[in-house]
Write a protein that holds these residues in place. Structure first.
Motif, PDB file in Angstrom:
ATOM      1  N   LEU A 424     -31.404  74.329  58.973  1.00  0.00           N
ATOM      2  CA  LEU A 424     -31.254  73.417  59.945  1.00  0.00           C
ATOM      3  C   LEU A 424     -32.528  73.346  60.620  1.00  0.00           C
ATOM      4  CD1 LEU A 424     -29.964  71.008  61.348  1.00  0.00           C
ATOM      5  CD2 LEU A 424     -28.729  72.587  62.762  1.00  0.00           C
ATOM      6  N   ARG A 425     -32.972  74.366  60.713  1.00  0.00           N
ATOM      7  CA  ARG A 425     -34.535  74.417  61.817  1.00  0.00           C
ATOM      8  C   ARG A 425     -35.576  73.842  60.847  1.00  0.00           C
ATOM      9  NH1 ARG A 425     -33.358  78.942  65.062  1.00  0.00           N
ATOM     10  NH2 ARG A 425     -32.909  80.226  63.462  1.00  0.00           N
ATOM     11  N   ALA A 426     -35.594  74.061  59.634  1.00  0.00           N
ATOM     12  CA  ALA A 426     -36.423  73.582  58.874  1.00  0.00           C
ATOM     13  C   ALA A 426     -36.406  72.067  58.875  1.00  0.00           C
ATOM     14  CB  ALA A 426     -36.682  74.436  57.524  1.00  0.00           C
ATOM     15  N   ALA A 427     -35.318  71.473  58.479  1.00  0.00           N
ATOM     16  CA  ALA A 427     -34.905  70.175  58.410  1.00  0.00           C
ATOM     17  C   ALA A 427     -35.143  69.332  59.812  1.00  0.00           C
ATOM     18  CB  ALA A 427     -33.737  69.779  58.165  1.00  0.00           C
ATOM     19  N   ASP A 428     -35.164  69.966  60.790  1.00  0.00           N
ATOM     20  CA  ASP A 428     -35.243  69.431  62.236  1.00  0.00           C
ATOM     21  C   ASP A 428     -36.650  69.489  62.385  1.00  0.00           C
ATOM     22  OD1 ASP A 428     -34.114  69.123  65.172  1.00  0.00           O
ATOM     23  OD2 ASP A 428     -35.841  70.376  65.343  1.00  0.00           O
TER      24      ASP A 428
END
Length: 526
Positions: A424-428
């Motif tokens: 999620l961190r990477a997508a955000d």
């Protein structure tokens, strides 16, 4: 116990009859640069008048004036010489209390409604003869009380607005506080400026002066800690408290592993460099992961995160005292950046529904060891930003997109794990980078990025079948966090975000767009 003196100016009291619009009314009054406070409808006339109000506004509400146990308006407030404005239910309750007739007509009016102005008077001065307003009622005023002039009508409301300028009593059936009422703010300002004779002189500078004095009165010489997340709310709260008590404040930044990429560095470098605040960083990533293991229920997640925050703060407070040496008093106060929408959605208003527990309101443990300092509790997000700029908080923090206290923990639909957080961190980060590159940071109020961890969808990547997770983009625009609409992000920007996420983030093969307004949806998925 130290009593905090009443330092704010004389208020316009907004009497809350159980509708969330009460908070919006208070916000619109403040937009007119007049100070307002909200009180529950259970307040007696004596209690209201004890606050020495400059005016009173009776809000709408879900009840009918004919229902058994419906909120009652004490007629004593109408003879106290205080200007009063009734809105929707408050309008009907005023009419009935003063001898007018209210009845069920069988013709309901919900949403945009045509209003015909028959007499402009004070309240509708300068208004067009026909205008659109937002209605939400089944009952209507059939006959105005003696001494009132009827100002407007609608198809379902023979008396849609009235006023008695001698007694400074006014009322409208529609909701002037919502933007759908084309001339609603003008109606409120005519009441405040002309009907009540008030001056538009309440500013962020007044908020700072009042809160600094109130904080000093509450805290005295005690030690204080603040949970600093790097967001605008906690940063402005910390800056206010630091201005009030200086080195008595220590900020505690909890790296709980639920942050977005780069946020810890922003707190340590940007905020501390600009304010010089004392900062303690606590690495609690594993603690939070362990506590959240196996948990998928959103409310349970929020309460766990709220509980763990407090436990970490308690330990940090003990460590701060121990590091300071002998003969140091315990930390007594905890600063939080609680805002009005947090309180409302957590069921913190009279008659308000518990929509979700915010970690710093409904999620606090019962055995909380601190007294709370919440200098922003009565402010909306835009007001907090104005105060932050006045305090000199860096613009990069003031205009940072809102981020929930529970962090990415409530943007993962399903169990929270380190691997899912990394995904999620990477997508955000990709979504934020592309929105910034497109110059949309100020246009979009916030863009939550959600991982549907318990959902998998079939895809094709590298000529092979994949079975990955969907990512949801939730771009929204809002002024007050009480209502919001999804932002029409240009297709080419969405395409760039989708392409990068599916190419660069492992285990994600689909990006979808949430086009739901609030209401009916909330900003966050959980």
């Amino acid at each position: 116990m130290t009593q905090t003196p009443t330092l704010a100016p004389r208020p316009v009291l907004v009497v809350d009859f159980g509708a969330q619009y009460a908070q919006l009314i208070a916000r619109r009054v403040r937009e007119a640069k007049v100070y307002s406070e909200i009180v529950p409808h259970t307040f007696s006339a004596e209690q209201m008048l004890a606050k020495d109000p400059v005016a009173i506004i009776l809000s709408g509400g879900p009840s009918s004036v004919y229902e058994e146990g419906a909120p009652f308006v004490d007629p004593a407030i109408f003879t106290a010489g205080v200007p009063v404005l009734g809105i929707c239910y408050g309008f009907q309750a005023m009419a009935r209390a003063l001898g007018g007739d209210v009845a069920r007509t069988g013709l309901r009016e919900y949403g945009g409604t045509a209003i015909d102005v028959c007499e402009s008077g004070v309240l509708l001065s300068g208004s067009p003869q026909t205008q659109k307003a937002w209605m939400s009622h089944g009952d209507s005023v059939q006959r105005a009380p003696e001494g009132f002039t009827v100002l407007a009508t609608s198809l379902g409301a023979p008396v849609a607005a009235f006023e008695d300028t001698d007694r400074r009593l006014f009322g409208v059936q529609w909701h002037p506080e919502v933007r759908h009422s084309a001339h609603g703010q003008a109606v409120l300002e005519r009441f405040l400026y002309d009907g009540a004779g008030l001056a538009p002189d309440w500013t962020p500078g007044n908020v700072i002066a009042d809160q600094v004095e109130a904080i000093r009165a509450q805290v005295g010489d005690a030690r204080v800690i603040c949970g600093l997340s790097g967001g605008v709310d906690s940063s402005v709260a910390a800056a206010l408290v630091q201005r009030a008590v200086g080195d008595q404040l220590t900020c505690v930044f909890v790296d709980h592993g639920l942050l977005r990429s780069g946020e810890a560095e922003q707190v340590e470098e940007e905020f501390v460099a600009s304010t010089g605040v004392n900062l303690v960083v606590v690495d609690a990533q594993q603690r939070f992961l362990d506590a959240l293991a196996g948990v998928s229920d959103p409310e349970t997640k929020r309460k766990i995160i709220g509980r763990e925050f407090i436990r970490v703060f308690e330990q940090a407070a003990r460590d701060i005292v121990a590091a300071a040496g002998a003969h140091q008093e315990e930390v007594k106060f905890l600063v939080q950046g609680t805002l009005y929408p947090d309180v409302v959605e957590s069921g913190g208003g009279e008659g308000a529904a518990n929509i979700k527990s915010h970690h710093n309101v409904g999620g606090l443990p019962d055995d909380l060891a601190f007294d709370l300092v919440e200098p922003l509790r009565t402010l909306f997000k835009d007001e907090v930003r104005a105060v932050g700029l006045e305090l000199g908080v860096p613009e990069g923090i003031v205009w940072r997109q809102p981020f929930p206290g529970p962090g990415l923990g409530i943007r993962i639909v399903g169990e929270v794990t380190k691997e899912r957080l990394d995904t999620l961190r990477a997508a955000d980060l990709i979504a934020r980078e592309e929105l910034t590159k497109a110059g949309l940071d100020r246009e979009i109020w916030q863009c939550p990025v959600v991982l549907l961890a318990d959902v998998r969808s079939v895809g094709v990547q590298g000529d092979g079948r994949t079975y990955g997770h969907p990512i949801v983009l939730r771009p929204v625009s809002s002024e007050d966090a009480m209502t919001a609409d999804w932002t029409r992000v240009p297709y080419e920007v969405l395409a760039d975000i989708s392409t990068r996420i599916t190419n660069e983030v492992a285990d994600v093969n689909r990006v979808v767009l949430d086009v739901t307004s609030k209401p009916p949806g909330t900003i966050e998925w959980e």
